[in-house]
Design an enzyme around this catalytic site. Structure first.
Site, PDB file in Angstrom:
ATOM      1  N   THR A 221      -3.085 -10.519 -50.352  1.00  0.00           N
ATOM      2  CA  THR A 221      -1.815  -9.782 -50.342  1.00  0.00           C
ATOM      3  C   THR A 221      -2.054  -8.361 -50.818  1.00  0.00           C
ATOM      4  O   THR A 221      -2.841  -8.134 -51.741  1.00  0.00           O
ATOM      5  CB  THR A 221      -0.719 -10.416 -51.234  1.00  0.00           C
ATOM      6  OG1 THR A 221       0.384  -9.520 -51.277  1.00  0.00           O
ATOM      7  CG2 THR A 221      -1.160 -10.700 -52.663  1.00  0.00           C
ATOM      8  N   ILE A 222      -1.346  -7.422 -50.190  1.00  0.00           N
ATOM      9  CA  ILE A 222      -1.447  -6.042 -50.685  1.00  0.00           C
ATOM     10  C   ILE A 222      -0.713  -5.915 -52.015  1.00  0.00           C
ATOM     11  O   ILE A 222      -0.937  -4.995 -52.770  1.00  0.00           O
ATOM     12  CB  ILE A 222      -0.871  -5.006 -49.686  1.00  0.00           C
ATOM     13  CG1 ILE A 222       0.632  -5.218 -49.451  1.00  0.00           C
ATOM     14  CG2 ILE A 222      -1.634  -5.006 -48.383  1.00  0.00           C
ATOM     15  CD1 ILE A 222       1.338  -3.999 -48.866  1.00  0.00           C
ATOM     16  N   ASP A 223       0.201  -6.880 -52.303  1.00  0.00           N
ATOM     17  CA  ASP A 223       1.076  -6.766 -53.483  1.00  0.00           C
ATOM     18  C   ASP A 223       0.333  -7.004 -54.806  1.00  0.00           C
ATOM     19  O   ASP A 223       0.845  -6.656 -55.861  1.00  0.00           O
ATOM     20  CB  ASP A 223       2.237  -7.763 -53.394  1.00  0.00           C
ATOM     21  CG  ASP A 223       3.040  -7.615 -52.120  1.00  0.00           C
ATOM     22  OD1 ASP A 223       3.020  -6.515 -51.542  1.00  0.00           O
ATOM     23  OD2 ASP A 223       3.672  -8.598 -51.707  1.00  0.00           O
TER      24      ASP A 223
ATOM     25  N   ARG B  20      12.508  20.261 -54.680  1.00  0.00           N
ATOM     26  CA  ARG B  20      13.282  19.041 -54.418  1.00  0.00           C
ATOM     27  C   ARG B  20      12.807  17.865 -55.256  1.00  0.00           C
ATOM     28  O   ARG B  20      11.695  17.870 -55.802  1.00  0.00           O
ATOM     29  CB  ARG B  20      13.086  18.610 -52.963  1.00  0.00           C
ATOM     30  CG  ARG B  20      13.857  19.416 -51.983  1.00  0.00           C
ATOM     31  CD  ARG B  20      13.452  19.024 -50.571  1.00  0.00           C
ATOM     32  NE  ARG B  20      14.320  19.653 -49.594  1.00  0.00           N
ATOM     33  CZ  ARG B  20      13.997  19.845 -48.323  1.00  0.00           C
ATOM     34  NH1 ARG B  20      12.806  19.470 -47.885  1.00  0.00           N
ATOM     35  NH2 ARG B  20      14.851  20.391 -47.495  1.00  0.00           N
TER      36      ARG B  20
ATOM     37  N   GLY C 179       5.572  -4.162 -52.399  1.00  0.00           N
ATOM     38  CA  GLY C 179       5.039  -4.853 -53.574  1.00  0.00           C
ATOM     39  C   GLY C 179       5.866  -6.061 -53.967  1.00  0.00           C
ATOM     40  O   GLY C 179       5.588  -6.722 -54.950  1.00  0.00           O
TER      41      GLY C 179
ATOM     42  N   GLU D 112       9.750  -1.394 -54.134  1.00  0.00           N
ATOM     43  CA  GLU D 112      10.878  -1.946 -53.353  1.00  0.00           C
ATOM     44  C   GLU D 112      11.662  -2.994 -54.152  1.00  0.00           C
ATOM     45  O   GLU D 112      12.834  -3.243 -53.875  1.00  0.00           O
ATOM     46  CB  GLU D 112      10.376  -2.558 -52.043  1.00  0.00           C
ATOM     47  CG  GLU D 112       9.433  -3.746 -52.227  1.00  0.00           C
ATOM     48  CD  GLU D 112       8.962  -4.366 -50.921  1.00  0.00           C
ATOM     49  OE1 GLU D 112       9.367  -3.912 -49.842  1.00  0.00           O
ATOM     50  OE2 GLU D 112       8.166  -5.329 -51.002  1.00  0.00           O
TER      51      GLU D 112
ATOM     52  N   ARG E 283      14.897  13.968 -51.134  1.00  0.00           N
ATOM     53  CA  ARG E 283      14.431  13.372 -49.878  1.00  0.00           C
ATOM     54  C   ARG E 283      13.747  12.035 -50.189  1.00  0.00           C
ATOM     55  O   ARG E 283      13.188  11.863 -51.279  1.00  0.00           O
ATOM     56  CB  ARG E 283      13.426  14.282 -49.174  1.00  0.00           C
ATOM     57  CG  ARG E 283      14.029  15.573 -48.656  1.00  0.00           C
ATOM     58  CD  ARG E 283      14.923  15.321 -47.442  1.00  0.00           C
ATOM     59  NE  ARG E 283      15.436  16.564 -46.873  1.00  0.00           N
ATOM     60  CZ  ARG E 283      16.570  17.157 -47.228  1.00  0.00           C
ATOM     61  NH1 ARG E 283      17.329  16.627 -48.184  1.00  0.00           N
ATOM     62  NH2 ARG E 283      16.960  18.277 -46.652  1.00  0.00           N
TER      63      ARG E 283
ATOM     64  N   HIS F 204       5.343  -0.435 -44.033  1.00  0.00           N
ATOM     65  CA  HIS F 204       4.201  -1.109 -43.406  1.00  0.00           C
ATOM     66  C   HIS F 204       2.987  -0.217 -43.219  1.00  0.00           C
ATOM     67  O   HIS F 204       1.904  -0.726 -42.909  1.00  0.00           O
ATOM     68  CB  HIS F 204       4.634  -1.722 -42.067  1.00  0.00           C
ATOM     69  CG  HIS F 204       5.572  -2.870 -42.249  1.00  0.00           C
ATOM     70  ND1 HIS F 204       6.914  -2.689 -42.456  1.00  0.00           N
ATOM     71  CD2 HIS F 204       5.346  -4.210 -42.308  1.00  0.00           C
ATOM     72  CE1 HIS F 204       7.485  -3.869 -42.615  1.00  0.00           C
ATOM     73  NE2 HIS F 204       6.569  -4.810 -42.537  1.00  0.00           N
TER      74      HIS F 204
ATOM     75  N   ARG G 252       0.176  -1.454 -45.128  1.00  0.00           N
ATOM     76  CA  ARG G 252      -0.536  -2.660 -44.676  1.00  0.00           C
ATOM     77  C   ARG G 252      -1.544  -2.356 -43.574  1.00  0.00           C
ATOM     78  O   ARG G 252      -2.317  -3.225 -43.178  1.00  0.00           O
ATOM     79  CB  ARG G 252       0.475  -3.701 -44.173  1.00  0.00           C
ATOM     80  CG  ARG G 252       1.374  -4.269 -45.238  1.00  0.00           C
ATOM     81  CD  ARG G 252       1.430  -5.775 -45.183  1.00  0.00           C
ATOM     82  NE  ARG G 252       1.828  -6.289 -43.913  1.00  0.00           N
ATOM     83  CZ  ARG G 252       3.019  -6.865 -43.645  1.00  0.00           C
ATOM     84  NH1 ARG G 252       3.917  -6.958 -44.602  1.00  0.00           N
ATOM     85  NH2 ARG G 252       3.282  -7.353 -42.467  1.00  0.00           N
TER      86      ARG G 252
HETATM   87  O1  F6P Z   1       3.784  -9.371 -49.122  1.00  0.00           O
HETATM   88  C1  F6P Z   1       3.390  -8.260 -48.399  1.00  0.00           C
HETATM   89  C2  F6P Z   1       4.590  -7.458 -47.952  1.00  0.00           C
HETATM   90  O2  F6P Z   1       4.120  -6.301 -47.286  1.00  0.00           O
HETATM   91  C3  F6P Z   1       5.564  -7.076 -49.083  1.00  0.00           C
HETATM   92  O3  F6P Z   1       5.087  -6.004 -49.852  1.00  0.00           O
HETATM   93  C4  F6P Z   1       6.814  -6.795 -48.293  1.00  0.00           C
HETATM   94  O4  F6P Z   1       7.973  -6.994 -49.077  1.00  0.00           O
HETATM   95  C5  F6P Z   1       6.745  -7.810 -47.192  1.00  0.00           C
HETATM   96  O5  F6P Z   1       5.394  -8.188 -47.043  1.00  0.00           O
HETATM   97  C6  F6P Z   1       7.252  -7.299 -45.864  1.00  0.00           C
HETATM   98  O6  F6P Z   1       7.230  -8.341 -44.944  1.00  0.00           O
HETATM   99  P1  F6P Z   1       7.526  -8.129 -43.392  1.00  0.00           P
HETATM  100  O7  F6P Z   1       6.214  -7.716 -42.758  1.00  0.00           O
HETATM  101  O8  F6P Z   1       7.962  -9.471 -42.929  1.00  0.00           O
HETATM  102  O9  F6P Z   1       8.542  -7.062 -43.242  1.00  0.00           O
END
Ligand code: F6P
Length: 372
Positions: A151-153, A188, A196, A248, A290, A296, A299
């Protein structure tokens, strides 16, 4: 941890489930090369477990043979050559009924039978918390498997880090660096929302490394007035811009996380907190604001050398684990080594940012505020 004397492996399968993360292809390559070295045949399941559960959707085969040629030159590629899915969990498989409602059914027994029909002796399954929960059930039902965490999280328990995180943080830092000059030029407030889920790792690491002024993370609920105070303080000191990195999953004191969508059988989609924070800053301070949602983008792209190495080590270790008679275990990083932990131990508890971590202290020492 289950260590048993299993019959020798002839065929091993690989699956990638959940959201993709840079490094998945490196794991696949390491598994394929390490398995071929032992004389095992290797098969890839398409799109999580869809290749087995929905074979009719794959005229070319839901389970494909993986050879040295199919994994040549993929270590540096983002995504997964097998495809992935974060819907259609075999434990809560959604069936769309004629009246428009959705019923969830458990298809795990069917899935275990499908592995047997394909004469697959063992599975290496790469995924995050959802995939680990599935793996745990399949292992309990007798499927011989080893899990590789992804996981990137960076919120998975029992492993020091997961591949994908370093790449995501690197991209976020580059983005924050770029936003500094435009924020300063226009005087700004720039709000950068990063992924995450319910953990603030990406926001914390990228915010500190990218010299943000404010970092909002789920672990520390914020007071927007404290954020605005910081904006004013910077103005008074002659810095007419402010960089706010918001996870997020961040939420105000006494408030809730910001949810974009709730979907049956899937995790809720988080998002929108960046816009909320920016709107409140403008409303209270009058400053022009802003928002940039990195989403994504975090990712995608080529995995960093660090992530490639973790991924290659995890893939090779998964094959060694199977050879060693391990089953129902997850590969984990405990620096400087990789080890095996029971999947059940990694489940059910998210790894969040400890409030007494030295990175939090470092941020505070540098003058960063968390809104508390
Ligand atoms: O778990 C990895 C993740 O990129 C989270 O950081 C994010 O909340 C979620 O997946 C987004 O999922 P999806 O690709 O279904 O929008």
């Amino acid at each position: 941890m289950t260590k048993t004397s299993y019959p020798p492996i002839h065929r091993v399968a690989i699956s990638t489930g959940g959201g993709d993360a840079p490094g998945l292809n490196a794991v696949i390559r390491a598994v394929v090369l390490s398995a071929l070295k032992r004389g095992w045949e290797v098969y890839g399941i398409r799109d999580g477990f869809n290749g087995l559960l929905l074979p009719e959707q794959y005229p070319e085969g839901g389970v494909i043979r993986l050879t040295r040629e199919t994994v040549r030159g993929i270590t540096h590629l983002g995504g997964t050559i097998l495809g992935t899915s974060n819907r259609n969990s075999p434990l809560h498989y959604p069936i769309h009924l004629p009246d428009g409602t959705i019923e969830e059914v458990d298809r795990s027994d069917e899935l275990v039978r499908a592995f047997r029909l394909h004469h697959i002796d063992a599975l290496i399954t790469i995924g995050g918390d959802g995939s680990l929960a599935i793996a745990n059930v399949l292992a309990q039902k007798g499927l011989r498997l080893v899990a590789v965490p992804k996981t990137i999280d960076n919120d998975l328990n029992k492993t020091d880090v997961t591949f994908g995180f370093d790449t995501a943080v690197g991209f976020a830092v580059e983005s924050i660096d770029r936003l500094h000059s435009t924020a300063a030029s226009h005087g700004r407030v720039m709000v950068v929302e990063v992924m995450g889920r319910y953990a603030g790792w990406i926001a914390l690491h990228s915010g500190v490394a990218g010299s943000a002024d404010v970092i909002l993370i789920p672990e520390i609920p914020y007071d927007i007035n404290k954020v605005v105070e910081k904006v004013h303080q910077r103005d008074e000191q002659g810095s007419h811009f402010t960089i706010v990195v918001v996870a997020e999953g961040a939420k105000p004191i006494g408030g809730e996380v910001s949810v974009l969508e709730k979907q049956s059988g899937r995790a809720e989609r988080l998002g929108g907190i960046g816009e909320k924070v920016a709107a409140e800053i403008t409303a209270i301070s009058g400053k022009e604001t802003r928002v940039v949602v990195l989403g994504h983008l975090l990712r995608g792209g080529t995995p960093t050398a660090f992530d490639r190495l973790i991924a290659l080590r995890f893939g090779a270790a998964a094959v060694r684990a199977l050879e060693d008679g391990q089953a129902g275990v997850m590969i984990a990083l405990e620096p400087p080594n990789v080890k095996y932990v029971p999947i059940s131990e990694a489940l059910g508890k998210m790894k969040t940012v400890p409030l007494d971590s030295d990175i939090v202290y470092t941020a505070r020492d540098l003058g960063v505020i968390f809104g508390d």
